[in-house]
Design an enzyme around this catalytic site. Structure first.
Site, short mmCIF file in Angstrom:
data_model
loop_
_atom_site.label_atom_id
_atom_site.label_comp_id
_atom_site.label_asym_id
_atom_site.label_seq_id
_atom_site.Cartn_x
_atom_site.Cartn_y
_atom_site.Cartn_z
CG HIS A 107 5.26 -1.27 4.63
ND1 HIS A 107 5.14 -2.22 5.29
CD2 HIS A 107 4.72 -0.34 3.94
CE1 HIS A 107 3.82 -2.68 4.14
NE2 HIS A 107 4.22 -1.34 3.55
CG ASP B 216 12.03 -0.59 3.27
OD1 ASP B 216 11.89 -1.17 2.33
OD2 ASP B 216 10.86 -0.85 3.93
CD GLN C 259 7.19 3.30 -1.08
OE1 GLN C 259 6.82 4.26 -2.15
NE2 GLN C 259 6.42 2.15 -0.91
CE LYS D 280 6.36 -1.23 -1.95
NZ LYS D 280 4.65 -1.15 -2.13
CB CYS E 66 1.68 -0.97 5.57
SG CYS E 66 0.48 -2.36 4.61
#
Lengths: 410, 142
Positions: free
Chosen positions: A125, A202, A205, A228, A366
């Protein structure tokens, strides 16, 4: 441990009963952007402002004690949820984006030197790319890309060739927000560590879909966002191995982050306070704690199996529609599928399915470099699942795409 | 609001076969416009002679609304004096952006784009080429 009953789960999320003017129930398939919130999270926010609205870490009265206790309770639960060794390895921020910006800045200050390299995967992202690019000017480092293959996989073999003695850090996602790819992080991290390279993962997600264990994975840093994973917006966190966090300088200056202050200098507090200047979003952190507790009640094996069955069904249904083409075919993936409809731009697909009260996302998500790599300059349509999505949701989506094909009959 | 409001036949036709969807070799002005949040991008080419817009064309990638609006723009602005073309462009952007703006009677085919007023998320798609036109003619350096 609760058995996995999707109808029961749906009752926990008030927003899911929303109907449009035509009486169609919402089909929410934009969970990668943000998830809906269960009652327990919404109630926690109200409860905080009604029964204990006070600042944390500094009030000597009952409400302040309660607020501090609840705030710190989230830190403890979160550290267990991600498998951290110590609660103080978890730092609250405004979200995954702020977490990466903060880490890029303080890791950069402490560890980067002119000519060093940061390797960033092409799945990332923009929020795990631009903060590193911004360090190029500040520290004189160079950002290098780690290409994905045509199906959207990141291969350890291509990583090895890119690591050099100057590669100080590797930034890589646990789940691609476009393709759902779940790279083999354990091997990737081992490979980076063998080169003396730090790894930032990261997890934005991943946290709602995979069982996370930062110690087992052995990453140096890990970031995520509450919203999220069924928690409130405006709060996220980063994890860092204690041995690294203790060496890093503060990011923002202000209250809480200091030990002693003089007119011309200050000494920084220990971790985690060093990185939490100013009043944090206390209610939201407490709500975040409730979201974690909500997720922890499920048997993760069942949760993951259920989500996989829905995404596999979605892929099958989409493939069966003429003119629909799935994008990428990662070897391992979770909860996300992106596609294109021949001769209908992704925005038009999204607008038309919205008319049937189906919420999904179209665009480049993104991830412009990834879009270029996949040859999808106009973006893609993305379906991203949550714990509450059903097979019926996917049927509704398939019907709505049929409507799009009718509108654009040519 | 219904899908017919936004996806009118005439727009779908322009999307399928846009007018002046071509590179202009002898353009006097050109500008690139993009919507970084969604990925629409157009390059607008303009040929101006004696303060009259002699030709407008566009290239790029975008949704049906973006493409149809760009196509309609190329025909609308052709043969207008430069001040009139600027005026027309600004009025059209205003008309789509501000739903309280009164609808003029001389819209012609552009009327088909009025449905966008009910879809604020698509406003940028519908006005992208028009903004690029303004940028093109104010860009001295091409």
């Amino acid at each position: 441990m609760q058995a996995f009953n999707v109808q029961h789960i749906r009752e926990n999320f008030p927003a899911l009963s929303f109907c449009n003017a035509k009486g169609q129930r919402i089909v929410y398939l934009d969970n990668s952007a943000t998830t809906q919130k269960p009652y327990c999270v919404i109630d926690a926010l109200i409860d905080f402002y009604q029964r204990m609205n006070a600042n944390v870490h500094r009030s000597f009265y009952e409400w302040g004690n309660r607020a501090t206790e609840a705030y710190e309770h989230t830190r403890t639960s979160l550290s267990k949820f991600i498998g951290a060794q110590y609660p103080e390895e978890v730092i609250f921020t405004r979200g995954a984006t702020e977490s990466i910006n903060c880490l890029a800045d303080i890791v950069g200050q402490r560890y980067f030197q002119q000519g060093d390299e940061v390797l960033v995967s092409e799945l990332e992202h923009h929020s795990n790319l631009i903060p590193w690019q911004m360090q190029q000017k500040k520290c004189g480092i160079q950002v290098k890309g780690w290409p994905v293959d045509a199906e959207g996989n990141l291969e350890v073999s291509t990583l090895q060739a890119l690591l050099t003695p100057r590669t100080k850090l590797l930034a890589v996602t646990q789940v691609s927000n476009v393709l759902g790819t779940t790279p083999d992080l354990k091997n990737i991290i081992a490979c980076a560590h063998a080169n003396g390279t730090l790894v930032l993962v990261d997890g934005a997600q991943a946290l709602a879909h995979l069982k996370i264990n930062v110690q087992d994975m052995d990453c140096d840093f890990y970031v995520g966002s509450s919203h999220k994973m069924y928690g409130p917006m405006g709060v996220g966190f980063f994890y860092g191995k204690r041995k690294w966090l203790e060496t890093l300088p503060p990011y923002h200056g202000g209250g809480t982050m200091m030990e002693s202050v003089f007119m011309d200098s200050f000494t920084a507090a220990g971790i985690p306070k060093r990185f939490e200047a100013g009043t944090p979003p206390v209610a939201d952190v407490i709500g975040f704690g409730k979201a974690i507790a909500y997720l922890q009640q499920f048997n993760w094996q069942s949760l993951m199996q259920y989500e996989e069955s829905v995404i596999v069904y979605a892929e099958r249904m989409l493939c069966a529609i003429p003119r629909v083409r799935l994008i990428g075919h990662p070897k391992t993936k979770t909860a996300i599928v992106s596609f294109l409809v021949d001769k209908i731009h992704p925005h038009d697909v999204a607008t038309i399915v919205n008319d049937q009260n189906i919420a999904l996302r179209a665009g480049h998500h993104c991830c412009q470099p990834l879009m270029h790599r996949l040859g999808c300059k106009g973006g893609v349509v993305r379906v991203s699942l949550g714990i509450y999505n059903t097979f019926e949701d996917i049927d509704r989506l398939a019907e709505a795409i049929d409507v799009a094909l009718t509108v654009f009959k040519s | 609001m219904s899908l017919q409001d936004i996806y009118q036949e005439i727009l779908l036709a322009h999307n399928e076969n846009p007018n002046h969807f071509e590179f202009m070799l002898d353009a006097t002005h050109q500008a690139y416009g993009n919507n970084p949040l969604c990925g629409d991008e157009v390059t607008v080419f303009v040929k101006i002679e004696n303060d009259v817009v002699k030709a407008v064309s566009f290239m790029g990638e975008g949704c049906a609304i973006c493409k149809a609006s760009s196509s309609l723009m190329t025909s609308t602005l052709c043969e207008l004096s430069l001040p009139k073309a600027i005026d027309k462009t600004q009025q059209f952007i205003q008309l789509l952006s501000d739903t309280s703006t009164q609808i003029p009677d001389d819209l012609g085919e552009l009327e088909a784009l009025l449905g966008v007023r009910k879809f604020p998320a698509r406003l940028k798609c519908a006005t992208l080429a028009w903004h690029a036109f303004l940028k093109a003619i104010t860009d001295e350096h091409r």
